[in-house]
Structures are given as structure tokens and as C-alpha cells.
Write an enzyme that holds these catalytic residues in place. Structure first.
Site, PDB file in Angstrom:
ATOM      1  N   GLU A 129       1.396  -0.989   0.338  1.00 23.39           N
ATOM      2  CA  GLU A 129       0.154  -0.135   0.002  1.00 23.39           C
ATOM      3  C   GLU A 129       1.295   1.339   0.148  1.00 23.39           C
ATOM      4  O   GLU A 129       0.794   2.626  -1.189  1.00 23.39           O
ATOM      5  CB  GLU A 129      -0.972  -0.127   1.194  1.00 23.39           C
ATOM      6  CG  GLU A 129      -1.933  -1.276   1.219  1.00 23.39           C
ATOM      7  CD  GLU A 129      -2.637  -1.432  -0.295  1.00 23.39           C
ATOM      8  OE1 GLU A 129      -3.190  -0.356  -0.924  1.00 23.39           O
ATOM      9  OE2 GLU A 129      -3.100  -2.350  -0.473  1.00 23.39           O
ATOM     10  N   HIS A 138      -0.461  -1.354  -9.881  1.00 22.69           N
ATOM     11  CA  HIS A 138      -0.330  -2.711  -9.343  1.00 22.69           C
ATOM     12  C   HIS A 138       1.149  -3.520 -10.960  1.00 22.69           C
ATOM     13  O   HIS A 138       0.858  -2.882 -11.561  1.00 22.69           O
ATOM     14  CB  HIS A 138      -1.584  -3.349  -9.880  1.00 22.69           C
ATOM     15  CG  HIS A 138      -2.029  -3.370  -8.505  1.00 22.69           C
ATOM     16  ND1 HIS A 138      -4.253  -3.450  -8.603  1.00 22.69           N
ATOM     17  CD2 HIS A 138      -2.326  -3.053  -7.361  1.00 22.69           C
ATOM     18  CE1 HIS A 138      -4.020  -2.965  -7.046  1.00 22.69           C
ATOM     19  NE2 HIS A 138      -3.026  -2.833  -6.259  1.00 22.69           N
TER      20      HIS A 138
END
Lengths: 192, 121
Positions: A129, A138
Site C-alpha cells: 500500500e 499494480h
């Protein structure tokens, strides 16, 4: 590695310091505050070791750059958490600085101290995170911290070369950074 | 025939409900097949940025839109690109994950997130 659209990053001059704080109201009690703080400290240190950015914990939640909290279900940002497993956490791109973890998960900092089959490694998720907070989206590299999924009782907190190259593209390299990958590269160059 | 998934399907967009005996019917599903429960995969792919649908209602038909979304999902997650709900793909979908969408496939979703935060701030 992948960036968010528009390649947002924290725009302060280098070297920069970002502050972070934990929400006192939105906390879990299955782990001690010390365990949570240490897990996050290790996660922040990983990123700080490769870029010229340092992270300092502060107590003022309102004024800090990065706000960390554990939340259940709907918590006001339009992305409700879904209970055990499913979605573990989410966070936002620079310079929003919000890092939310699903309070319903069985968060763990040491799998030897829990037999739960749904235990999730806090440090791995925190490291992932923080990558989002810094501007990474991602990755499709399964070994990368920024790969989107993590199985229960798995740990993937060490930065992969894909993570490092991505974040260094945004912030440059920490002058003290020397990775095993760069050492390998130096060795092969010398042999050549 | 329309195989039926013998369990209660979750309505959560972030969780896939599946049992081992359903894997076979899903694995063989291709374009034109209708299987009760396919809609949960569409909902999941929509949630994480792979499938566009303004109505937010999903049919149980394995259609070209689902196939295309599966191609993108498999490519993006480093899976074998089959365009099918094979066991590796389903296994990936039931693995816990980060709630942020996979943005390189749908930049507009994160723009939406940006807007939401900016408005709130």
C-alpha cells in the site's frame, strides 16, 4: 511496474520527508500498537532505502501527510471493505496519502504466533500500500510487492527489482542504495 | 443445459464463491455458454477495472465482453492467456488482493477516484 494515470508523485524537493500517523479511532486490538508500528516502520524503511525519501511517524493525524487506519465495511470513501479475505486494503495515489486496511482481517506480524488459516501478513500489505501512496500501481510481476494479490499466511515484503525500478523512476535513487541486482550487474560488467 | 452452481453466490463484487466441483463446468465454458454464477465473475472484473458496464447488472452468459476482459486480466496478472475461466484464473480471482483496481487497463477509474478525493478534500 506501472504508474497511475498521469504519473502522479509527491512533488516536494529532494530529499523529501513524508510524515505518517495512525488513526486512534480506527485501530485493531488483535495486535499491539507496538507490533503495528514496527511492521509499518519496516515497510516504510524498505521504500526509504531505495529512494531519497524518508518517513517519520507523527502523532497529529489531521496534519500528517499519510493517514493510516483500519476500517470495517463502508467507511466513507465509496469503497467498502468486504469482511474476511477478498479485499485486504486499499490506498490512494499521490498526494492523497490515505492508507486503509480492512479491520475484519486476521492481521499478523508473526505466523508462528497464530494458527489461523486466514491470517494475513501486515507488513507485506503495508509495503504494497505504501507503494501506491508513492505512485506505483499494480505490477504483473508475481514476485513484486506491487503484484495485487497475497495469499493468507504468505509473506512478500521484500522489494523486487521491478518495484525498485518503478519507484526510482519517480523519485530517483537513494545515494546509499546498493542492491544485490546492481552488484550482480557490476560483477558481470567487470568480467566482461 | 445450464449447469447450476450448487451454492449461494456472493453478491460482493470482490469475492468469488466457487466450489471444486464447479471448476470443471467453468473451465469448459466458452463464448455462448450460460452458467448460473458467471455474473459474479463479470462483477469482479468490473470492480477491478477490466469490464465496462454502466448498468452494473450482469448476465450469466459467457459473452465476448467477458472473454475480452479475461484476456486482459490474464495478461495483466501474468497468467496463461486463454480467455477462459480455467482453474488458474479462478484460483487467482479467489486469492485475497488489494482493493485498488488494476489501473493500466482502465485509467478512467482512477480518475474517478481522484475526483472523489478532490471533491471530499
Amino acid at each position: 511496474f506501472v504508474f497511475f494515470p498521469g504519473k502522479p508523485r509527491w512533488s516536494r524537493s529532494m530529499p523529501m520527508t513524508l510524515t505518517y500517523a495512525f488513526s486512534r479511532e480506527n485501530m485493531i486490538h488483535s495486535l499491539s500498537m507496538k507490533e503495528i508500528r514496527e511492521a509499518f516502520q519496516r515497510a516504510f524503511t524498505r521504500w526509504a532505502s531505495v529512494i531519497p525519501v524518508s518517513f517519520v511517524e507523527v502523532s497529529d493525524f489531521e496534519l500528517t501527510d499519510i493517514k493510516i487506519g483500519f476500517y470495517n465495511g463502508e467507511h466513507g470513501d465509496g469503497e467498502p471493505f468486504d469482511g474476511v479475505l477478498g479485499v485486504l486494503a486499499h490506498s490512494f495515489s499521490p498526494e492523497i496519502g490515505r492508507l486503509h486496511l480492512d479491520a475484519a482481517e486476521t492481521w499478523a506480524v508473526d505466523f508462528r504466533s497464530t494458527t489461523s488459516e486466514v491470517a494475513v501478513d501486515l507488513e507485506s500489505v503495508a509495503t504494497h500500500e505504501i507503494g501506491h501512496l508513492l505512485g506505483l500501481s499494480h505490477s504483473s510481476v508475481k514476485e513484486a510487492v506491487m503484484y495485487p494479490s497475497l495469499r493468507p499466511r504468505d509473506k512478500r515484503a521484500d522489494l523486487n527489482i521491478d518495484d525498485i525500478k518503478g519507484v526510482q523512476s519517480l523519485y530517483g535513487s537513494n545515494p546509499n542504495f546498493r542492491s544485490e541486482w546492481s552488484l550482480e550487474s557490476d560483477m558481470s560488467a567487470n568480467q566482461g | 443445459t445450464t449447469p447450476t452452481l450448487a451454492h449461494t453466490l456472493t453478491q460482493s463484487a470482490t469475492k468469488i464463491a466457487i466450489t471444486n466441483r464447479n471448476i470443471h463446468s467453468l473451465n469448459n465454458a466458452g463464448r455462448g455458454t450460460k452458467i448460473t454464477g458467471i455474473s459474479q465473475f463479470k462483477r469482479y472484473l468490473h470492480r477491478f477495472g477490466y469490464l465496462q458496464n454502466n448498468n452494473i447488472s450482469f448476465s450469466d452468459e459467457f459473452d465476448a465482453v467477458l472473454e475480452s476482459a479475461l484476456f486482459r486480466y490474464q495478461r495483466n496478472l501474468g497468467l496463461q492467456v486463454t480467455g477462459k475461466l480455467d482453474s488458474n484464473t479462478v484460483s487467482q480471482m479467489i486469492t485475497p488482493r488489494c482493493g485498488d483496481p488494476d489501473t493500466n487497463t482502465t485509467p478512467h477509474h482512477h480518475n474517478h477516484v481522484h475526483k472523489t478525493r478532490l471533491t471530499k478534500n
